[in-house]
Design a protein around this motif. Sequence first.
Motif, short mmCIF file in Angstrom:
data_model
loop_
_atom_site.label_atom_id
_atom_site.label_comp_id
_atom_site.label_asym_id
_atom_site.label_seq_id
_atom_site.Cartn_x
_atom_site.Cartn_y
_atom_site.Cartn_z
N UNK A 44 1.09 42.10 41.65
CA UNK A 44 0.92 43.32 40.86
C UNK A 44 1.55 43.16 39.48
N UNK A 45 2.76 42.61 39.44
CA UNK A 45 3.43 42.39 38.16
C UNK A 45 2.68 41.36 37.33
N UNK A 46 2.18 40.31 37.97
CA UNK A 46 1.44 39.29 37.24
C UNK A 46 0.17 39.85 36.62
N UNK A 47 -0.52 40.74 37.35
CA UNK A 47 -1.75 41.34 36.81
C UNK A 47 -1.46 42.16 35.57
N UNK A 48 -0.37 42.95 35.61
CA UNK A 48 -0.02 43.77 34.46
C UNK A 48 0.33 42.90 33.26
N UNK A 49 1.18 41.90 33.46
CA UNK A 49 1.64 41.06 32.35
C UNK A 49 0.49 40.27 31.75
N UNK A 50 -0.33 39.67 32.60
CA UNK A 50 -1.45 38.86 32.10
C UNK A 50 -2.47 39.74 31.37
N UNK A 51 -2.76 40.92 31.92
CA UNK A 51 -3.75 41.80 31.29
C UNK A 51 -3.27 42.28 29.93
N UNK A 52 -2.03 42.75 29.85
CA UNK A 52 -1.52 43.24 28.57
C UNK A 52 -1.34 42.09 27.58
N UNK A 53 -0.98 40.92 28.08
CA UNK A 53 -0.91 39.75 27.19
C UNK A 53 -2.28 39.39 26.64
N UNK A 54 -3.32 39.55 27.47
CA UNK A 54 -4.68 39.27 27.02
C UNK A 54 -5.13 40.28 25.97
N UNK A 55 -4.66 41.54 26.08
CA UNK A 55 -5.00 42.54 25.08
C UNK A 55 -4.46 42.13 23.71
N UNK A 56 -3.18 41.74 23.66
CA UNK A 56 -2.60 41.30 22.38
C UNK A 56 -3.23 39.99 21.91
N UNK A 57 -3.60 39.13 22.85
CA UNK A 57 -4.26 37.87 22.48
C UNK A 57 -5.60 38.14 21.81
N UNK A 58 -6.35 39.08 22.37
CA UNK A 58 -7.65 39.43 21.79
C UNK A 58 -7.49 40.02 20.40
N UNK A 59 -6.52 40.91 20.24
CA UNK A 59 -6.27 41.52 18.94
C UNK A 59 -5.89 40.47 17.91
N UNK A 60 -5.04 39.52 18.31
CA UNK A 60 -4.60 38.48 17.39
C UNK A 60 -5.73 37.51 17.06
N UNK A 165 11.93 47.85 34.62
CA UNK A 165 13.27 48.39 34.37
C UNK A 165 13.88 47.80 33.10
N UNK A 166 14.87 48.51 32.57
CA UNK A 166 15.46 48.13 31.30
C UNK A 166 16.14 46.79 31.29
N UNK A 167 16.67 46.33 32.44
CA UNK A 167 17.42 45.08 32.46
C UNK A 167 16.53 43.84 32.39
N UNK A 168 15.21 44.02 32.46
CA UNK A 168 14.32 42.88 32.32
C UNK A 168 13.16 43.15 31.35
N UNK A 169 13.22 44.30 30.69
CA UNK A 169 12.10 44.71 29.84
C UNK A 169 11.90 43.75 28.67
N UNK A 170 12.99 43.28 28.06
CA UNK A 170 12.86 42.35 26.94
C UNK A 170 12.21 41.05 27.34
N UNK A 171 12.58 40.53 28.52
CA UNK A 171 11.98 39.29 29.00
C UNK A 171 10.50 39.47 29.29
N UNK A 172 10.14 40.57 29.93
CA UNK A 172 8.74 40.83 30.24
C UNK A 172 7.93 40.97 28.94
N UNK A 179 1.06 36.03 24.68
CA UNK A 179 -0.39 36.15 24.59
C UNK A 179 -0.85 36.36 23.17
N UNK A 180 -0.08 37.11 22.39
CA UNK A 180 -0.44 37.34 20.98
C UNK A 180 -0.46 36.04 20.20
N UNK A 181 0.54 35.18 20.43
CA UNK A 181 0.61 33.91 19.71
C UNK A 181 -0.49 32.95 20.17
N UNK A 182 -0.74 32.94 21.48
CA UNK A 182 -1.81 32.09 22.00
C UNK A 182 -3.15 32.54 21.45
#
Length: 216
Positions: A44-60, A165-172, A179-182
């Motif tokens: 579930x976490x992987x789907x969210x991260x990959x999908x949102x990363x793909x959104x920024x990748x497409x925009x970039x 959660x806030x303790x891992x939000x920066x890493x996520x 994705x934006x850079x890629x």
Amino acid sequence: RDVTGVQTCALPIWMEPAYGGPGMSRRFGRWLMERLEGWFGGPARAKVIVTLGAVLALSSADASTVGASANTLRHALHVSNFDIGLLVAVNSLMAAVASVPFGVLADRFRRTRTLGLSIIVWGGCMLWSATVSSFGDLLLTRLFLGIATASAGPVVASMLGDWFPGDERGRIYSYVLTGELVGAGLGFAVTGDLTALSWRLGFIVLAFPALLLAVV
């Protein structure tokens, strides 16, 4: 060693023998998703991260298309370097202005639907860009495209703030920004080669992934 005592070497699942190219592609995709799920902490976490990363990748990738197509555009539409810069500037300026109302929308309306509809508009504007016959029309498409892509930043940031959660939000968030850079690199590499055939292909090739991503 196997049960017979013969020393063996374990291969990644995507390197195991497969019948034909499509089989290996599916195995590689499954192997990659397993690695990502393990890295990100579950499917579930992987789907969210990959999908949102793909959104920024497409925009970039979209933002880099004009730069990659600059030489071809100059000859096809008889424009100057100033005009090419204007295409990029209008897109960035409209994205900056539209980010504020999209931030308000992210707080008041369903964000997945807002982002999905915006991405559909991206795809439509990319197809529109591929059909224009003058610099003025292309400038207009970049203006609307800048407005549509402005949704990515505030909506993605808002969803990450709620889902992690806030303790891992920066890493996520750093994973998503990758994705934006890629996307920027792929935008130059892929569309740069395609524009050698036609500058219109550089816009078309990003339109269909946008429509697929909107569904996801």
